[in-house]
Design an enzyme around this catalytic site. Structure first.
Site, short mmCIF file in Angstrom:
data_model
loop_
_atom_site.label_atom_id
_atom_site.label_comp_id
_atom_site.label_asym_id
_atom_site.label_seq_id
_atom_site.Cartn_x
_atom_site.Cartn_y
_atom_site.Cartn_z
CG HIS A 148 -1.56 1.31 1.51
ND1 HIS A 148 -2.48 1.91 0.68
CD2 HIS A 148 -1.39 2.17 2.54
CE1 HIS A 148 -2.85 3.07 1.19
NE2 HIS A 148 -2.20 3.26 2.32
CG ASP A 166 6.73 17.50 -26.77
OD1 ASP A 166 7.07 16.99 -25.68
OD2 ASP A 166 5.89 17.00 -27.52
CD1 TRP A 196 6.19 3.62 4.22
CD2 TRP A 196 7.24 4.53 2.46
NE1 TRP A 196 6.46 4.95 4.51
CE2 TRP A 196 7.11 5.52 3.46
CE3 TRP A 196 7.88 4.87 1.26
CZ2 TRP A 196 7.58 6.83 3.30
CZ3 TRP A 196 8.35 6.18 1.11
CH2 TRP A 196 8.21 7.13 2.11
CB SER A 233 11.03 5.97 -14.05
OG SER A 233 9.93 6.78 -14.32
CB SER A 234 12.07 9.48 -10.24
OG SER A 234 10.95 8.80 -9.83
CG HIS A 267 12.07 14.99 5.43
ND1 HIS A 267 10.93 14.91 6.17
CD2 HIS A 267 12.12 16.24 4.95
CE1 HIS A 267 10.33 16.07 6.16
NE2 HIS A 267 11.03 16.89 5.42
CD GLU A 288 9.27 10.21 -2.58
OE1 GLU A 288 10.28 10.44 -3.26
OE2 GLU A 288 8.15 9.95 -3.06
CE1 TYR A 323 7.75 19.26 3.73
CE2 TYR A 323 9.92 18.36 4.17
CZ TYR A 323 8.74 18.91 4.62
OH TYR A 323 8.54 19.09 5.95
CB SER A 381 0.17 28.51 -6.06
OG SER A 381 0.68 28.08 -4.83
CG HIS A 387 11.86 14.69 11.13
ND1 HIS A 387 11.77 15.85 10.45
CD2 HIS A 387 11.29 13.78 10.32
CE1 HIS A 387 11.18 15.66 9.28
NE2 HIS A 387 10.87 14.39 9.18
CG HIS A 388 11.22 10.25 9.28
ND1 HIS A 388 9.87 10.13 9.08
CD2 HIS A 388 11.61 11.30 8.51
CE1 HIS A 388 9.46 11.04 8.22
NE2 HIS A 388 10.49 11.78 7.87
CB THR A 417 4.96 25.11 5.67
OG1 THR A 417 6.17 24.37 5.51
CG2 THR A 417 3.84 24.34 5.03
CE LYS A 432 5.35 27.02 -0.98
NZ LYS A 432 4.69 27.45 -2.18
NE ARG A 486 3.64 3.64 10.66
CZ ARG A 486 4.51 4.30 9.88
NH1 ARG A 486 5.38 5.15 10.42
NH2 ARG A 486 4.51 4.12 8.58
C1 HEA Z 1 0.04 9.19 -0.85
C2 HEA Z 1 0.03 8.10 -0.33
C3 HEA Z 1 -1.12 7.40 0.35
C4 HEA Z 1 -2.47 7.40 0.07
C5 HEA Z 1 -3.19 8.12 -1.01
C6 HEA Z 1 -3.07 6.55 1.07
C7 HEA Z 1 -4.44 6.27 1.12
C8 HEA Z 1 -5.05 5.51 2.12
N1 HEA Z 1 -4.42 4.89 3.17
FE1 HEA Z 1 -2.42 4.82 3.47
N2 HEA Z 1 -0.42 4.77 3.80
C9 HEA Z 1 0.53 5.41 3.07
C10 HEA Z 1 0.33 6.26 2.02
C11 HEA Z 1 -0.91 6.54 1.48
N3 HEA Z 1 -2.11 6.04 1.91
C12 HEA Z 1 1.84 5.08 3.55
C13 HEA Z 1 3.17 5.59 3.01
C14 HEA Z 1 1.64 4.21 4.62
C15 HEA Z 1 2.71 3.57 5.51
C16 HEA Z 1 2.99 2.18 5.05
C17 HEA Z 1 3.90 1.50 6.00
O1 HEA Z 1 3.64 1.52 7.21
O2 HEA Z 1 4.89 0.96 5.54
C18 HEA Z 1 0.21 4.04 4.76
C19 HEA Z 1 -0.39 3.25 5.74
C20 HEA Z 1 -1.75 3.17 5.94
C21 HEA Z 1 -2.37 2.56 7.07
C22 HEA Z 1 -1.64 1.98 8.26
C23 HEA Z 1 -1.33 0.55 8.01
C24 HEA Z 1 -0.54 -0.04 9.14
O3 HEA Z 1 0.16 0.69 9.83
O4 HEA Z 1 -0.60 -1.25 9.26
C25 HEA Z 1 -3.73 2.63 6.88
C26 HEA Z 1 -4.73 2.13 7.85
O5 HEA Z 1 -5.78 2.58 7.91
C27 HEA Z 1 -3.94 3.31 5.64
C28 HEA Z 1 -5.19 3.58 5.09
C29 HEA Z 1 -5.38 4.28 3.91
C30 HEA Z 1 -6.68 4.52 3.32
C31 HEA Z 1 -7.98 4.02 3.84
C32 HEA Z 1 -6.46 5.27 2.19
C33 HEA Z 1 -7.50 5.77 1.24
O6 HEA Z 1 -7.32 7.14 1.01
C34 HEA Z 1 -7.47 5.02 -0.05
C35 HEA Z 1 -8.66 5.38 -0.90
C36 HEA Z 1 -8.61 4.80 -2.27
C37 HEA Z 1 -9.30 3.72 -2.68
C38 HEA Z 1 -10.09 2.93 -1.73
C39 HEA Z 1 -9.20 3.22 -4.07
C40 HEA Z 1 -10.35 3.49 -4.96
C41 HEA Z 1 -11.51 2.58 -4.87
C42 HEA Z 1 -11.58 1.26 -4.98
C43 HEA Z 1 -10.39 0.36 -5.02
C44 HEA Z 1 -12.84 0.57 -5.05
C45 HEA Z 1 -13.12 -0.31 -3.90
C46 HEA Z 1 -13.65 0.48 -2.76
C47 HEA Z 1 -14.51 0.01 -1.88
C48 HEA Z 1 -15.04 -1.35 -1.93
C49 HEA Z 1 -15.01 0.91 -0.77
N4 HEA Z 1 -2.74 3.62 5.08
C1 HEA Z 2 3.26 15.12 1.90
C2 HEA Z 2 3.93 14.63 2.79
C3 HEA Z 2 4.36 15.22 4.10
C4 HEA Z 2 4.46 16.53 4.51
C5 HEA Z 2 4.18 17.79 3.72
C6 HEA Z 2 4.90 16.49 5.87
C7 HEA Z 2 5.14 17.62 6.62
C8 HEA Z 2 5.76 17.61 7.87
N1 HEA Z 2 6.08 16.50 8.61
FE1 HEA Z 2 5.70 14.58 8.08
N2 HEA Z 2 5.59 12.66 7.46
C9 HEA Z 2 5.17 12.22 6.23
C10 HEA Z 2 4.75 13.02 5.18
C11 HEA Z 2 4.75 14.40 5.22
N3 HEA Z 2 5.07 15.19 6.28
C12 HEA Z 2 5.19 10.79 6.16
C13 HEA Z 2 4.81 9.95 4.96
C14 HEA Z 2 5.65 10.35 7.40
C15 HEA Z 2 5.80 8.92 7.92
C16 HEA Z 2 6.76 8.10 7.20
C17 HEA Z 2 6.75 6.71 7.78
O1 HEA Z 2 7.31 6.53 8.87
O2 HEA Z 2 6.15 5.80 7.15
C18 HEA Z 2 5.91 11.55 8.17
C19 HEA Z 2 6.41 11.53 9.46
C20 HEA Z 2 6.85 12.64 10.13
C21 HEA Z 2 7.65 12.60 11.30
C22 HEA Z 2 8.18 11.33 12.00
C23 HEA Z 2 7.18 10.82 12.95
C24 HEA Z 2 7.59 9.53 13.54
O3 HEA Z 2 7.71 8.55 12.79
O4 HEA Z 2 7.78 9.49 14.75
C25 HEA Z 2 7.87 13.90 11.69
C26 HEA Z 2 8.67 14.31 12.87
O5 HEA Z 2 9.13 15.35 12.97
C27 HEA Z 2 7.22 14.74 10.71
C28 HEA Z 2 7.22 16.14 10.73
C29 HEA Z 2 6.70 16.93 9.72
C30 HEA Z 2 6.75 18.39 9.75
C31 HEA Z 2 7.33 19.25 10.82
C32 HEA Z 2 6.17 18.80 8.58
C33 HEA Z 2 6.03 20.24 8.12
O6 HEA Z 2 6.42 20.37 6.79
C34 HEA Z 2 4.64 20.77 8.31
C35 HEA Z 2 4.60 22.26 8.18
C36 HEA Z 2 3.22 22.84 8.16
C37 HEA Z 2 2.60 23.49 9.17
C38 HEA Z 2 3.25 23.65 10.49
C39 HEA Z 2 1.21 24.00 9.02
C40 HEA Z 2 1.07 25.36 8.42
C41 HEA Z 2 1.84 26.42 9.10
C42 HEA Z 2 1.30 27.52 9.68
C43 HEA Z 2 -0.15 27.80 9.66
C44 HEA Z 2 2.26 28.50 10.24
C45 HEA Z 2 2.27 28.70 11.70
C46 HEA Z 2 2.51 27.49 12.48
C47 HEA Z 2 3.26 27.38 13.58
C48 HEA Z 2 4.36 28.28 13.93
C49 HEA Z 2 2.96 26.28 14.51
N4 HEA Z 2 6.60 13.95 9.78
CU LIG Z 3 10.15 13.72 7.35
#
Ligand code: HEA
Ligand code: HEA
Ligand SMILES: [Cu+2]
Ligand code: CUA
Lengths: 326, 375, 525
Positions: free
Chosen positions: C69, C98, C134, C162-163, C246, C248, C250, C261, C295-296, C321, C324, C443
């Site tokens: 997933h 293009d 993942w 690819s990327s 990380h 990634e 962003y 925007s 921070h992870h 952020t 923005k 989790r």
């Molecule tokens: C951008 C990335 C992205 C997106 C879009 C989503 C989308 C969703 N994620 Fe995901 N998720 C991750 C990135 C993302 N996730 C990542 C990185 C992890 C961590 C993995 C890890 O721990 O290693 C994670 C982990 C994660 C967990 C934790 C699993 C665990 O820790 O064991 C869960 C649990 O609820 C979850 C739920 C969902 C759900 C319900 C959606 C929904 O938004 C999905 C909605 C979309 C559909 C459902 C598809 C369209 C429709 C159909 C297929 C038709 C069938 C539908 C029905 C019958 C209702 N996700």
């Molecule tokens: C699109 C993806 C995305 C984005 C944009 C962010 C944004 C941020 N993330 Fe997130 N993060 C993930 C995707 C993302 N993260 C994923 C996938 C994981 C889990 C990976 C895994 O373990 O599987 C993760 C996990 C993760 C962790 C690790 C948690 C853990 O495993 O214990 C942390 C810890 O610092 C963190 C921090 C942040 C912070 C500080 C931001 C900041 O960029 C957020 C900044 C934004 C705001 C703060 C809001 C707007 C600001 C204001 C309105 C201004 C005023 C605010 C103040 C002064 C308070 N993220």
């Molecule tokens: Cu991070």
């Protein structure tokens, strides 16, 4: 705010190729290659290695097909250039493409250097029970002392077996010697030094060739390019000799703990890049001699390869410094 | 048109107020924790939460004001301004200052968490797939060692039995520590990375194979504190709970003494020959607790090979013992020699050789295990 | 030359194409397919977590679902969808004929489907698919991994290739193909955010390649990078991974910022507030993203100095952020707002992404993260930023530009229904995850103790609603393509700005073969 009207006088059309099977062919080649490679590796590690396997044929077929496709791809690009389809703007796209490709390669090596620094500066001392990160690690690896290049692995320090607390992690030996400079009396036998000299020289000869073509002196260009390629071949040969020595005489292998791992990773990937760069230069040489493709103003194929060559060279300097000397 | 605005406003305000409402009931917020560090962390958590909540309210208020009053359907003409260095500088600096305000308490709490000096008791915690080993380090070398396994039955997990109160959170042998004493945990792992977490003690430390991490706690109140492994460690990651009993100093000393004498008794028991029935009975218990997850309740196999009809279980005893004691390198079959007592090992091997239709009739005695270990 | 030709007929149009619009279309459809696949995996996860106890799948298989997933969503759905958008829009937005390197463009796309096929095929291999998350931490992903890990590694390599090629192409296009007069500071913000994203990609994908290469060597060649017994360190893997990982996240969100925007000013009928500061903020976020990776890893036992450094650096990201967020809101301030579907999704983005950002900030506080780490609080955080952030903005982009792509208008009422169902479903699904996370649910577990039962059931129901709403989306898109009302004018939205609105709908197969002239007035305003 914008209007599509008559083009400016100096406008050269940007050549967008019609459609092309190159991408799909290259895809088939690449995927077959990696699929074959995965099959071969799995046979080797997880499967029954006695059993005859056809996996390697998949790999070989993939590689051949991929190489052939790349050849025809570059061939096409060259042909288009000769046909005069490449505007200055398109050539600049190629320049940018090559530049950022090399940048990505820089990051690839940066990751490996990062690994080297990490194990030397942090993980190693921690395993030996030093510092913030591993004060109590002596419990796990009693007797392990960390020096670089390491003479022993943590596993060996506890008697060659797994630590009481760590199971099934494989067996990591150590080597009798590192590849660092050891013997002042036989300094001339130290291959890395010769390799450094060779690569630096080749960078220089490559530059001389470039200077030649810029003046339109094709003869000079061919001569010095040939020398560059030859130096590249010698480098690869010496590198192979060094590996042979490491395995046969020093007992330094991929299994020799972290020293062997980082040593072969860094030098191996570098060597592979030298081989690639050399091939690229060789192709340019053939193009120049046979096809008379280059002129003072148009020699991008060579330029791109030469950038790559200088890049490989710079990596080596860092490698020499951090893998062999420091 | 307008009811949509209202609907949206409702949904969003519900969202914003959600966490506030959450505060009322403890189980939807972070555990307050029983330790001093736990309380500090909780305070920090609430502090940041409220700061974010306030900023959120301010930001969204402006947004909703625009949504409601600056809509085209009201016939407004849009303004055309698009820059103001002044405000942009202000809203760069103010958040920055707020962040500094958060960083100060965060730093002091962090330093506190990291201060593992002057502990009275050292416990070496080792994560195994999928259980914990606790080793009470003793200066005289008389360490107390035991494993702590999940106590929930397969029947509960697979929904054929009702689930008990501490479903998935209770173990066969808990860790016991005295109250009001600084205890240092030395955390490591045997195979893959695990993480030892007890929310109410606010201790979470990854268990890295080959390295030792330090953590500490000082529990003021007696009680049972539960936690779980929090680093994905393979198939049964969800099934390796932690249970810590904080008890009075006297109880702790008594417990430790009992553990020590148990150890002596076990060594003695290993000298004795046991009857077939007895071995089979305890063998079954051991099998169910230790082996069935991989080898199946009926020996039918799963992650591990089938035991029923297994060439090894039907073949030479020595080979069977070898697998049980040393494991099979590179597979999930780990070395159980250090995990099971000699008596338990003898019992489970006997059991495997005589259950599930494996009728070898062999009896493996604890002494055989001891002999095997000594080569 | 072929300049005036339309597309070729049949399959070969797609296989052999060098046209940025065709390639963009393929990327978009591919990513949608992957979204469904990844979503289907998520549905398995949510179904198993519907109740305590094991019901549908075995624990090992559950982990495979979680892993696939995450991988499929991140690498298969989100990233390619924005690459597709870039392909479609960037040449049109900057007035280029293009992409700069059209054949390579096609190659970047075509290696994706087979590599995901290879990844998905691991499900049927002996020992099962990768089950190590993942983030594939060693040694679970090396010494203790199933044989299929080799195929996983090569799949990642190819995704990386690819990327990298895709990003090089975007960089070359933006740097080299802008129409005369289109200076950098006149580029639409979407182009800017993609340029910066492309830099990030070229910088970090090779590092990911390095990480999987070392895994490969540990598994097959006996090296000891991630094994302490040989002098390596499992935590080293995490450092390398998160140095990629990380940035990634962003990479995922910056193009989404770009989309928002574009759309908010269009429906506010007012220029974007603070264009320049948007560009600088994007760049600062990108730069900061290189120094916050650990921070992870707050709980791995880093020295306290490292812990502090990464905490401070991470907190800093809130500042750009915030800029923005404030800019978007100020853009709306005193505009003339209307709420068509693209705008609704952008507003959904704005609210929910900010909430996700706040939880991110909470996570960045190291001592507090000791309690949050690896719980559902983190899962909630990243679904708020990735689903309500990236996916919502992507959805907005589709509604916004689909008239330009197809020459047909989507049904506004269906669009609104889609928005409200997904907005509500999303929050029911993921808001309770904050609660269970704080209350201590780890989790990546297939079963949980009883106190988490109610919220999990709620979350699963929300997830099903949200999932179903995606079917609605699919339906909307298909109906628009085959039966949508034809649009006449070039500029669909009265407040929209940009070169793409100067060409007909649907956009002709070749646009700007002769570069347009950009007036002195800035193009984005
Ligand atoms: C951008 C990335 C992205 C997106 C879009 C989503 C989308 C969703 N994620 Fe995901 N998720 C991750 C990135 C993302 N996730 C990542 C990185 C992890 C961590 C993995 C890890 O721990 O290693 C994670 C982990 C994660 C967990 C934790 C699993 C665990 O820790 O064991 C869960 C649990 O609820 C979850 C739920 C969902 C759900 C319900 C959606 C929904 O938004 C999905 C909605 C979309 C559909 C459902 C598809 C369209 C429709 C159909 C297929 C038709 C069938 C539908 C029905 C019958 C209702 N996700
Ligand atoms: C699109 C993806 C995305 C984005 C944009 C962010 C944004 C941020 N993330 Fe997130 N993060 C993930 C995707 C993302 N993260 C994923 C996938 C994981 C889990 C990976 C895994 O373990 O599987 C993760 C996990 C993760 C962790 C690790 C948690 C853990 O495993 O214990 C942390 C810890 O610092 C963190 C921090 C942040 C912070 C500080 C931001 C900041 O960029 C957020 C900044 C934004 C705001 C703060 C809001 C707007 C600001 C204001 C309105 C201004 C005023 C605010 C103040 C002064 C308070 N993220
Ligand atoms: Cu991070
Ligand atoms: Cu042990 Cu998770």
């Amino acid at each position: 705010m914008a209007s599509t009207q008559t083009p400016p006088a100096d406008y050269e059309k940007y050549h967008v190729p019609e459609s092309s099977s190159l991408a799909v062919r290259a895809t088939i080649g690449l995927i077959t290659t990696v699929f074959g490679a995965a099959l071969v590796l799995n046979d080797m590690t997880f499967g029954d290695s006695e059993a005859p396997s056809s996996a390697k044929w998949v790999l070989i077929a993939g590689l051949l097909f991929f190489t052939a496709t790349l050849a025809s791809w570059f061939g096409t690009a060259i042909k288009e250039n000769i046909q005069g389809l490449n505007s200055a703007q398109l050539s600049h796209s190629y320049v940018l493409g090559m530049f950022w490709f090399i940048f990505s390669e820089v990051m690839f090596f940066a990751a490996f250097f990062g690994v080297l620094f990490y194990v030397r500066q942090l993980a190693g001392p921690w395993l030996a029970g030093e510092g913030d990160g591993g004060r109590m690690n002596g419990l796990l690896w009693p007797g392990f002392e960390f020096v670089w290049p390491p003479v022993t692995t943590p596993q060996e320090s506890v008697g060659g077996v797994d630590s009481q607390l760590i199971a099934n992690n494989g067996v990591f030996g150590t080597s009798e010697r590192s590849m660092a400079f050891a013997d002042a009396h036989h300094w001339y036998q130290w291959l890395p030094m010769w390799n450094t000299i060779i690569l630096l020289t080749s960078s220089f000869t490559c530059h001389v060739a470039h200077a030649g073509i810029l003046k339109g002196d094709i003869k000079k260009f061919n001569r010095w390019l040939a020398v560059t390629v030859a130096l590249g071949i010698v480098f690869v040969f010496l590198q192979a000799a060094e590996y042979y020595e490491a395995y046969q005489h020093f007992g330094l292998t991929l299994n020799s703990g972290i020293y062997g791992s980082t040593f072969f990773l860094l030098t191996g990937f570098h060597g592979f890049h030298v081989a690639m760069g050399m091939t690229m230069l060789l192709i340019q040489l053939i193009r120049s001699v046979k096809g008379k493709h280059f002129s003072a103003s148009d020699h991008f194929g060579f330029e791109a390869s030469s950038w790559y060559w200088h890049f490989v060279d710079v990596v080596w300097v860092f490698l020499f410094l951090f893998v062999y000397i420091l | 048109m307008n009811f949509k605005t209202v609907a949206k406003a409702c949904v969003v305000s519900l969202l914003v107020s959600g966490p506030t409402w959450a505060l009322a009931q403890n189980q939807i917020n972070m555990a307050k924790g029983v330790t001093e560090v736990g309380a500090q962390i909780y305070g920090l958590h609430m502090l940041i939460f409220w700061i974010c909540a306030v900023i959120g309210v301010a930001v969204f208020a402006v947004m909703f004001y625009s949504i409601i009053y600056h809509r085209k359907s009201r016939g407004v003409t849009p303004a055309q301004f698009h820059d103001s260095t002044q405000v942009e500088i202000i809203w760069t600096i103010i958040p920055f200052l707020i962040l500094i305000g958060m960083a100060v308490p965060a730093t002091s709490t962090l330093l506190e968490v990291y201060n593992t000096d002057d502990a009275e008791i050292d416990i070496l915690i080792t994560g195994y797939q999928w259980k914990w080993k606790y080793e009470y380090l003793d200066e005289q070398g008389d360490n107390v060692v035991f494993f702590s396994n999940l106590a929930t039955s397969q029947e509960e997990i697979y929904n054929t039995d009702a689930k008990g109160a501490n479903y998935l959170l209770s173990v066969d042998e808990p860790m016991v520590i005295p109250v009001d004493t600084k205890v240092r945990f030395l955390v490591t792992a045997n195979d893959v990375i695990h993480s030892w977490w007890v929310p109410e003690l606010a201790v979470k430390r990854d268990a890295i194979p080959g390295f030792i991490n330090e953590a500490w706690t000082k529990v003021p109140t007696e009680g049972v504190y539960r936690g779980q492994c929090t680093e994905l460690c393979g198939a049964y990651h969800g099934f390796m709970p932690i249970e810590v009993h904080a008890v009075s100093r006297e109880e702790y000393d008594a417990w430790l003494a009992a553990k020590r004498s148990e150890k002596v008794a076990q060594t003695a028991a290993a000298q004795q020959a046991l009857g077939f029935e007895e071995l089979m009975a305890s063998g079954e218990a051991v099998y169910r607790a230790q082996c069935s997850a991989c080898h199946g309740a009926q020996g039918e196999g799963g992650v591990g090979n089938a035991i029923a009809g297994s060439a090894i279980a039907l073949g030479e005893v020595a080979k069977h013992l070898e697998v049980g004691i040393k494991g099979v390198a590179g597979t999930a079959m780990q070395a159980f020699g250090g995990q099971l007592s000699d008596v338990d090992m003898a019992a489970v091997i006997t059991y495997q050789r005589n259950a599930f239709g494996n009728n070898t009739g062999d009896i493996v005695q604890p002494a055989d295990v001891v002999n095997h270990k000594q080569g | 030359m072929g300049a005036h030709h339309g597309p070729a007929k049949g399959m070969s149009r797609w296989l052999l194409t060098t046209n940025h619009k065709d390639i963009g279309t393929m990327y978009l459809w591919f990513s949608f397919a992957m979204f469904i696949l990844g979503g289907a995996f998520a549905m398995v996860i949510r179904a198993e977590l519907f109740q305590p106890g094991m019901q549908l799948v075995e624990p090992g298989f559950f982990n495979q679902m979680t892993t696939l997933h995450g991988l499929v969503m991140v690498f298969g759905a989100i990233m390619p969808s924005f690459v597709g958008l870039a392909n479609w829009m960037i040449p049109m937005m900057i007035g280029a004929p293009d992409m700069a390197l059209p054949r390579m463009n096609n190659w970047s796309f075509w290696i994706l489907p087979p590599s995901f096929l290879m990844l998905a095929s691991t499900l049927f291999m002996e020992g099962g698919a990768p089950a190590f998350g993942w983030t594939f931490y060693a040694p679970l992903s090396t010494t203790y991994a199933p044989p299929s890990v080799t195929f996983f590694i090569f799949a990642i390599h190819i995704l990386g290739v690819s990327s990298i090629m895709g990003s090089i192409n975007i960089i070359a296009t933006v740097m080299n193909m802008r129409a005369p007069g289109m200076s950098y500071m006149k580029m639409p913000l979407f182009v800017w955010t993609w340029l910066i994203t492309a830099f990030l990609l070229v910088a970090v994908m090779p590092v990911l390649a390095g990480a999987v290469t070392m895994m490969l060597m540990d598994i097959h060649f006996g090296t000891s990078f991630f094994s302490a017994a040989g002098g390596g360190d499992p935590v080293l893997f995490q450092h390398v991974f998160w140095f990629f990982g990380h940035p990634e996240v962003y990479i995922i969100i910056l193009p989404a910022f770009g989309v928002v925007s574009q759309i908010i000013p269009a429906f506010s009928r007012k220029p974007l507030f603070g264009y320049a500061s948007m560009v600088y903020a994007t760049a600062s976020i990108a730069l900061l993203s290189f120094i916050v990776w650990a921070h992870h890893m707050y709980t791995v036992g880093m020295p306290v100095a490292g812990e502090l450094f990464f905490m401070y650096a991470t907190m800093l990201i809130a500042v750009p952020t915030g800029v923005k967020v404030f800019n978007w809101i100020t853009t709306m301030w005193r505009g003339a707002l209307s709420f068509e579907t693209p705008m609704l999704f952008c507003l959904g983005f704005l609210v929910l992404f900010t909430l996700g950002g706040f939880t991110g900030l909470m996570l960045s506080i190291a001592p507090a993260d000791f309690q949050y780490h690896d719980t559902y609080f983190v899962v909630a955080h990243f679904h708020y930023v990735m689903v309500a952030g990236a996916v919502f903005s992507m959805t907005a982009a589709v509604y916004y530009w689909i008239p330009k792509w197809t020459g047909r208008m989507y049904s506004e009422s269906m669009g609104r229904i889609h928005f409200w169902v997904s907005f509500i479903g999303f929050n029911i699904a993921f808001f309770p995850q904050h609660f269970v996370g704080l209350a201590g649910m780890p989790r990546r577990i297939p079963d949980y103790s009883l106190q988490f039962a109610d919220f999990n059931m709620m979350s699963s129901i929300g997830a099903f609603i949200y999932g179903a709403s995606q079917l609605l989306f699919l339906y909307n898109v298909i109906v628009t393509i085959v039966a949508g009302e034809k649009v006449g004018e070039d500029k669909i939205w009265d407040g929209a700005e940009g070169l793409e609105w100067t060409v007909p709908c649907p956009a002709p197969y070749h646009t700007f073969e002769v570069p347009p002239k950009i007036d002195a007035v800035s193009a984005h305003a």
